[in-house]
Design an enzyme around this catalytic site. Structure first.
Site, PDB file in Angstrom:
ATOM      1  N   ASP A  15      45.610  30.442  56.090  1.00  0.00           N
ATOM      2  CA  ASP A  15      45.335  30.134  54.677  1.00  0.00           C
ATOM      3  C   ASP A  15      46.607  29.902  53.873  1.00  0.00           C
ATOM      4  O   ASP A  15      46.710  28.931  53.117  1.00  0.00           O
ATOM      5  CB  ASP A  15      44.559  31.280  54.008  1.00  0.00           C
ATOM      6  CG  ASP A  15      43.154  31.415  54.561  1.00  0.00           C
ATOM      7  OD1 ASP A  15      42.657  30.450  55.171  1.00  0.00           O
ATOM      8  OD2 ASP A  15      42.561  32.502  54.399  1.00  0.00           O
ATOM      9  N   ARG A  93      48.730  45.482  46.777  1.00  0.00           N
ATOM     10  CA  ARG A  93      48.692  44.265  45.949  1.00  0.00           C
ATOM     11  C   ARG A  93      49.595  44.315  44.723  1.00  0.00           C
ATOM     12  O   ARG A  93      50.355  43.374  44.477  1.00  0.00           O
ATOM     13  CB  ARG A  93      47.248  43.917  45.548  1.00  0.00           C
ATOM     14  CG  ARG A  93      46.346  43.543  46.713  1.00  0.00           C
ATOM     15  CD  ARG A  93      47.014  42.580  47.652  1.00  0.00           C
ATOM     16  NE  ARG A  93      46.128  42.061  48.671  1.00  0.00           N
ATOM     17  CZ  ARG A  93      46.487  41.867  49.938  1.00  0.00           C
ATOM     18  NH1 ARG A  93      47.724  42.168  50.326  1.00  0.00           N
ATOM     19  NH2 ARG A  93      45.648  41.369  50.820  1.00  0.00           N
ATOM     20  N   ASP A 122      41.234  40.797  45.911  1.00  0.00           N
ATOM     21  CA  ASP A 122      42.687  40.610  45.918  1.00  0.00           C
ATOM     22  C   ASP A 122      43.147  39.607  44.859  1.00  0.00           C
ATOM     23  O   ASP A 122      44.195  39.775  44.247  1.00  0.00           O
ATOM     24  CB  ASP A 122      43.152  40.192  47.315  1.00  0.00           C
ATOM     25  CG  ASP A 122      43.052  41.354  48.305  1.00  0.00           C
ATOM     26  OD1 ASP A 122      43.198  42.509  47.860  1.00  0.00           O
ATOM     27  OD2 ASP A 122      42.811  41.112  49.498  1.00  0.00           O
ATOM     28  N   SER A 173      38.716  38.618  59.307  1.00  0.00           N
ATOM     29  CA  SER A 173      39.827  38.562  58.368  1.00  0.00           C
ATOM     30  C   SER A 173      40.398  39.976  58.290  1.00  0.00           C
ATOM     31  O   SER A 173      39.666  40.935  58.021  1.00  0.00           O
ATOM     32  CB  SER A 173      39.307  38.103  57.004  1.00  0.00           C
ATOM     33  OG  SER A 173      40.232  38.469  56.007  1.00  0.00           O
TER      34      SER A 173
END
Ligand code: ARG
Length: 410
Positions: A15, A93, A122, A173
């Site tokens: 990605d 994050r 996210d 994922s």
């Protein structure tokens, strides 16, 4: 005209590699930032990959920062989202976001980009973090815009010389850092089905785990782990060692149907061996040294704090206020805790602290009892006063004579 610069959070996966090309196609100069949060893999190779795609690349080691500034407060607060998830992805994050902003400042970039889709948490965390730290920067999330299925994305990548993982990669994922590993997608999207063994990487199946238990001893000072099995160590090393030993004993698998910020219920599987052991040990030590009302209030704070982290509100005044409260409760949370690891379970079996409120002379039923049992009667008399008064009034109201009298007077 000079091209605009964008700093992209780069994992090296499909990605974010596609995102580099996609941004370049839109006339951006891409600066790829990979933050080392303890994920496995060769970060040098990831940097090379970004450079081959024509980006300028940075790799920053932030493992100690993650442990000290993000995991430590979350552990002190016992922050578990919906009582189950130690927030491993969620805690990394804001840290990555902070570095994105720092690199954007160094590079004079006006844009920040990430590879998150429009369905997850996210994106919320990266976007809110940028808003809080650098409201002048603009966030671009290519995956929210490009609208490609995974198959289309792979075809798009192949056309534009973006390397695609062999066999098109795993159906899952995943996201990993020191505090845990998240796994989603594939067959896990059916919450009725038990996660297949292949999704796990950090933990042995409890069935296959050693037949002998192992004991670990964690020492805490002011709520923070400072030693493992008698050896002082920095938190990164304590966590890494516990991930290894507890993982080997099958500890830390979590299967959670989770409430996402955007309203979706999603099935998430986690492997958090060290987080599981440390959370249990920390709570056991608190139970020994903190009074009942503080423990009780702390549970409310823990739940709110966990939601705040999950929701991407790390850089907010509420989090700072919570930290001040929690730090004050942690002053006496020092001592040793033994945890037994055996076939998927992590059970606290011993605890000791110089600040222990446990008084053997008060607790014992054997010789040396100093508790004055005769005083209990008076205590219960006063303590029970409201209940007695309430019951007496209720009895009066229910008595047939009084009910009749009340009807007559109407
Ligand atoms: N559901 C978890 C969270 O929101 C994990 C997300 C995992 N992220 C990922 N890109 N695979 O914190």
């Amino acid at each position: 005209m000079s091209r605009s610069k964008v700093v992209l959070a780069y994992s090296g996966g499909l990605d974010t590699s596609v995102a580099i090309r996609w941004l370049q196609d839109r006339s951006f100069d891409v600066v790829a930032l990979t933050v080392d949060v303890g994920q496995p893999g060769d970060l040098g190779a990831i940097k090379d990959k970004a450079e081959k795609l024509g980006a300028k690349a940075y790799v920053i080691d932030a493992r100690h920062e993650l442990a000290e500034e993000y995991i430590t407060p979350a552990l002190k607060a016992n922050a578990m989202y919906e009582g189950q998830y130690p927030l491993s992805t969620a805690l990394a994050r804001p840290l990555i976001g902070k570095h994105l902003v720092a690199v954007a400042r160094r590079e004079g970039a006006k844009f920040i980009a990430h590879g998150c889709t429009g369905k997850g948490n996210d994106q919320v965390r990266f976007d809110l973090c940028t808003t809080a730290l650098a409201p002048d920067l603009q966030v671009i999330a290519p995956a929210r815009v490009w609208n490609m299925t995974r198959e289309q994305e792979i075809a798009w990548a192949k056309e534009r010389d973006v390397p695609v993982p062999v066999g098109n990669g795993s159906p899952y994922s995943t996201d990993e850092n020191l505090w845990g590993r998240s796994i989603e997608c594939g067959v896990l999207e059916d919450p009725r089905i038990e996660p297949p063994e292949e999704v796990f990487d950090w933990t042995a199946s409890p069935v296959e785990a050693p037949d002998e238990p192992v004991y670990v001893n964690v020492r805490f000072e002011a709520g923070k782990p400072v030693a493992l099995d008698g050896r002082r160590a920095d938190l990164v090393s304590v966590i890494a060692a516990l991930n290894e030993v507890a993982g080997r004993h099958g500890v830390g698998r979590i299967d959670h149907v989770e409430s996402r910020v955007v309203g979706i219920k999603s099935r998430e599987v986690y492997e958090c061996p060290a987080a599981t052991v440390l959370m249990r040990a920390h709570q056991a030590l608190e139970a020994l040294v903190l009074p009942r009302d503080v423990l009780d209030f702390q549970r409310t704070v823990a739940a709110r704090y966990a939601t705040l982290i999950y929701d991407g509100l790390w850089f907010t005044p509420l989090r700072e206020a919570f930290d001040a409260f929690i730090d004050s409760t942690q002053e006496r949370v020092s001592g040793d805790v033994s945890v037994k690891l055996f076939k998927g379970s992590a059970i606290v079996v011993g605890r000791a602290s110089p600040n222990s409120l446990y008084d053997h002379a008060l607790a014992t039923y054997s010789k040396g009892d100093r508790f004055r049992q005769e005083m209990a009667e008076g205590f219960i008399y006063v303590w029970g006063l409201p209940a007695r008064t309430w019951a007496a009034v209720g009895e009066k109201a229910a008595s047939p004579k009084l009910v009749k009298a009340a009807k007559r007077s109407k």
